[in-house]
Structures are given as C-alpha cells and as structure tokens.
Design a protein around this motif. Sequence first.
Motif, PDB file in Angstrom:
ATOM      1  N   UNK A  37       0.898  -1.545   0.232  1.00 37.78           N
ATOM      2  CA  UNK A  37       0.141  -0.059  -0.015  1.00 37.78           C
ATOM      3  C   UNK A  37       1.121   0.852   0.109  1.00 37.78           C
ATOM      4  N   UNK A  38       0.269   2.034  -0.761  1.00 36.06           N
ATOM      5  CA  UNK A  38       0.721   3.933  -0.304  1.00 36.06           C
ATOM      6  C   UNK A  38      -0.129   4.647  -0.483  1.00 36.06           C
ATOM      7  N   UNK A  39       0.155   5.187   1.058  1.00 31.68           N
ATOM      8  CA  UNK A  39      -0.902   6.403   0.625  1.00 31.68           C
ATOM      9  C   UNK A  39      -0.241   7.941   1.006  1.00 31.68           C
ATOM     10  N   UNK A  40      -0.753   8.851   0.139  1.00 29.27           N
ATOM     11  CA  UNK A  40      -0.668  10.079  -0.169  1.00 29.27           C
ATOM     12  C   UNK A  40      -1.252  11.132   0.134  1.00 29.27           C
ATOM     13  N   UNK A  63      -1.636  27.309   4.415  1.00 28.13           N
ATOM     14  CA  UNK A  63       0.114  26.307   4.142  1.00 28.13           C
ATOM     15  C   UNK A  63      -1.116  25.358   3.610  1.00 28.13           C
ATOM     16  N   UNK A  64       0.060  24.420   2.984  1.00 27.92           N
ATOM     17  CA  UNK A  64       0.664  23.526   1.678  1.00 27.92           C
ATOM     18  C   UNK A  64       1.010  22.446   3.191  1.00 27.92           C
ATOM     19  N   UNK A  65       0.410  21.156   2.522  1.00 28.57           N
ATOM     20  CA  UNK A  65       0.728  19.784   3.875  1.00 28.57           C
ATOM     21  C   UNK A  65       0.467  18.491   3.099  1.00 28.57           C
ATOM     22  N   UNK A  66       1.629  18.180   2.892  1.00 27.69           N
ATOM     23  CA  UNK A  66       1.516  16.870   2.256  1.00 27.69           C
ATOM     24  C   UNK A  66       2.190  16.088   3.512  1.00 27.69           C
ATOM     25  N   UNK A  67       1.118  14.257   3.438  1.00 27.22           N
ATOM     26  CA  UNK A  67       1.695  14.112   4.187  1.00 27.22           C
ATOM     27  C   UNK A  67       1.573  12.340   3.242  1.00 27.22           C
ATOM     28  N   UNK A  68       2.673  10.640   3.742  1.00 26.18           N
ATOM     29  CA  UNK A  68       2.562   9.980   2.945  1.00 26.18           C
ATOM     30  C   UNK A  68       2.939   8.964   3.503  1.00 26.18           C
ATOM     31  N   UNK A  69       3.244   7.382   3.843  1.00 24.11           N
ATOM     32  CA  UNK A  69       3.710   6.283   4.365  1.00 24.11           C
ATOM     33  C   UNK A  69       2.991   5.259   3.099  1.00 24.11           C
ATOM     34  N   UNK A  70       3.934   4.305   2.858  1.00 27.72           N
ATOM     35  CA  UNK A  70       4.244   2.962   2.096  1.00 27.72           C
ATOM     36  C   UNK A  70       4.519   1.715   3.218  1.00 27.72           C
ATOM     37  N   UNK A  71       3.739   0.825   2.662  1.00 25.24           N
ATOM     38  CA  UNK A  71       4.315  -0.273   3.271  1.00 25.24           C
ATOM     39  C   UNK A  71       4.495  -1.567   2.317  1.00 25.24           C
ATOM     40  N   UNK A  72       5.681  -1.922   3.080  1.00 25.37           N
ATOM     41  CA  UNK A  72       6.267  -3.036   1.993  1.00 25.37           C
ATOM     42  C   UNK A  72       6.213  -4.170   2.758  1.00 25.37           C
ATOM     43  N   UNK A  73       6.866  -5.228   1.897  1.00 24.71           N
ATOM     44  CA  UNK A  73       7.537  -6.643   2.725  1.00 24.71           C
ATOM     45  C   UNK A  73       8.759  -6.197   2.404  1.00 24.71           C
ATOM     46  N   UNK A  74       9.031  -7.310   4.231  1.00 29.24           N
ATOM     47  CA  UNK A  74      10.455  -7.205   5.456  1.00 29.24           C
ATOM     48  C   UNK A  74      11.597  -7.395   3.825  1.00 29.24           C
ATOM     49  N   UNK A  75      11.056  -7.865   3.234  1.00 32.41           N
ATOM     50  CA  UNK A  75      12.899  -8.572   2.112  1.00 32.41           C
ATOM     51  C   UNK A  75      13.007  -7.621   1.331  1.00 32.41           C
ATOM     52  N   UNK A 115      10.861  13.556  -1.249  1.00 25.52           N
ATOM     53  CA  UNK A 115      10.561  12.561  -0.103  1.00 25.52           C
ATOM     54  C   UNK A 115      11.481  11.786   0.306  1.00 25.52           C
ATOM     55  N   UNK A 116      11.161  11.943   2.198  1.00 23.70           N
ATOM     56  CA  UNK A 116      12.372  11.328   2.969  1.00 23.70           C
ATOM     57  C   UNK A 116      11.491  10.340   3.460  1.00 23.70           C
ATOM     58  N   UNK A 117      12.188   9.163   3.979  1.00 23.71           N
ATOM     59  CA  UNK A 117      11.673   8.140   4.980  1.00 23.71           C
ATOM     60  C   UNK A 117      12.604   8.547   6.072  1.00 23.71           C
ATOM     61  N   UNK A 118      11.238   8.899   7.323  1.00 21.19           N
ATOM     62  CA  UNK A 118      11.403   9.687   8.289  1.00 21.19           C
ATOM     63  C   UNK A 118      11.385   7.998   9.569  1.00 21.19           C
ATOM     64  N   UNK A 130       2.319 -12.748   6.306  1.00 23.37           N
ATOM     65  CA  UNK A 130       3.975 -12.104   5.220  1.00 23.37           C
ATOM     66  C   UNK A 130       4.038 -10.607   6.037  1.00 23.37           C
ATOM     67  N   UNK A 131       5.914 -10.619   6.726  1.00 17.82           N
ATOM     68  CA  UNK A 131       5.874  -9.428   7.357  1.00 17.82           C
ATOM     69  C   UNK A 131       6.695  -8.060   6.644  1.00 17.82           C
ATOM     70  N   UNK A 132       5.567  -7.431   6.783  1.00 18.08           N
ATOM     71  CA  UNK A 132       5.846  -5.525   6.372  1.00 18.08           C
ATOM     72  C   UNK A 132       6.390  -4.762   7.331  1.00 18.08           C
ATOM     73  N   UNK A 133       7.186  -3.755   5.995  1.00 13.53           N
ATOM     74  CA  UNK A 133       7.451  -2.209   7.471  1.00 13.53           C
ATOM     75  C   UNK A 133       6.261  -1.724   6.991  1.00 13.53           C
ATOM     76  N   UNK A 134       5.903  -1.002   7.472  1.00 16.65           N
ATOM     77  CA  UNK A 134       5.342   0.269   7.625  1.00 16.65           C
ATOM     78  C   UNK A 134       5.833   1.379   7.777  1.00 16.65           C
ATOM     79  N   UNK A 135       6.865   2.420   6.472  1.00 14.73           N
ATOM     80  CA  UNK A 135       7.848   3.537   6.288  1.00 14.73           C
ATOM     81  C   UNK A 135       7.200   4.624   6.162  1.00 14.73           C
ATOM     82  N   UNK A 136       6.635   5.580   7.133  1.00 18.65           N
ATOM     83  CA  UNK A 136       6.114   7.258   7.174  1.00 18.65           C
ATOM     84  C   UNK A 136       6.838   8.063   6.790  1.00 18.65           C
ATOM     85  N   UNK A 137       6.414   8.593   5.462  1.00 26.01           N
ATOM     86  CA  UNK A 137       7.294  10.079   4.819  1.00 26.01           C
ATOM     87  C   UNK A 137       7.430  11.171   4.607  1.00 26.01           C
ATOM     88  N   UNK A 138       8.105  11.543   4.359  1.00 19.40           N
ATOM     89  CA  UNK A 138       7.341  13.439   4.384  1.00 19.40           C
ATOM     90  C   UNK A 138       7.812  14.548   3.312  1.00 19.40           C
TER      91      UNK A 138
END
Length: 159
Positions: A37-40, A63-75, A115-118, A130-138
């Motif tokens: 998944x990717x959300x922005x 003010x403009x505000x942007x937000x995002x996240x991505x979820x990927x499998x562990x590998x 984009x920065x992975x925060x 399956x194991x995943x990691x959710x990555x918050x993004x700025x």
Amino acid sequence: MASQIAYPFTGGHRHSPASAELRVGAPINGIVLGWTSIEYSGKLEPELLSGNHPDPIGMTLGRAAYDASIEVYLAEFFQQFIAPLGRGWAEKYLDFTVTYSENGFDTVCDHLIGVRLTGFEAAIGNDAAGLKRKIPLKLLKILTNNVDMLNVPLTGVQT
C-alpha cells in the motif's frame, strides 16, 4: 484533455491496485516491487480571520501540507530501500512517481517530490501473513497528474 468515460464501461477493467506502478528516483532508480500500500495526501490549510462579529471576515491562502506512507514486505524494505540508501537513509531525499494505467483510460502520474523516509513500523503477529514494514514519509510537494494544487507554486534558484 481527459477522454470521456463511457457508462457502462466495457472497454477493459477499472483501476485497481494492479493498475499502479511505483518508481523511485536516484539513488534507487527503478520500479519498486513488493509494496502492499501507498497512501499520500495534499491539502491547503487556510486560516479563518475573524473580527468582532461571529462570522469570519475572510481567510488566508493557507499553508500547503503533504503527508504519505508506504508499506512493503520485509525483504523489499531492506533490498529496495535500506541497501541502496545506506547509512543515514532517513536523511536522504527521493522522488516517487506513482503511475496509474489501465486500458481505456488516460494514464495518470502523481509525483511526490522531496520524499524522506522518516522511520519504520514493524509488527509481528501470530498468523500466516507476510512480514511488512510501514514507512512514514515526509515530502515537500505533490503534483497530481503534473498539476500543482497552488496557483502560484514556489519557484526560484539557490543563490
């Protein structure tokens, strides 16, 4: 100009997650696979101005505000993000392009700029998922199909 959509649409399939492709710029330089998944979002947050009356007298541009996240499998988290970015991965800037394409529809590209992975979130449950990691993004900007949500975008050159 976008083409007209026929109803009922019988010229192919409507957009689904399989219609989306994620491409990340340097230093990753390629299509990212294994994301689930990717959300922005982008929004303009104006401030209401009030006088001595209950009704507002106007509002600021905001003010403009942007937000995002991505979820990927562990590998894929390690192979496609951490390994190419290396030490200090949370400090590096990337550009993401999300392309939506399906037969019978115009292709749409959203550009996530600066984009920065925060960080990351990990969860392990007692199930077969399956194991995943959710990555918050700025990020600094989103162009939706190359259109800025601001009439006058920030421009300039470094001096």
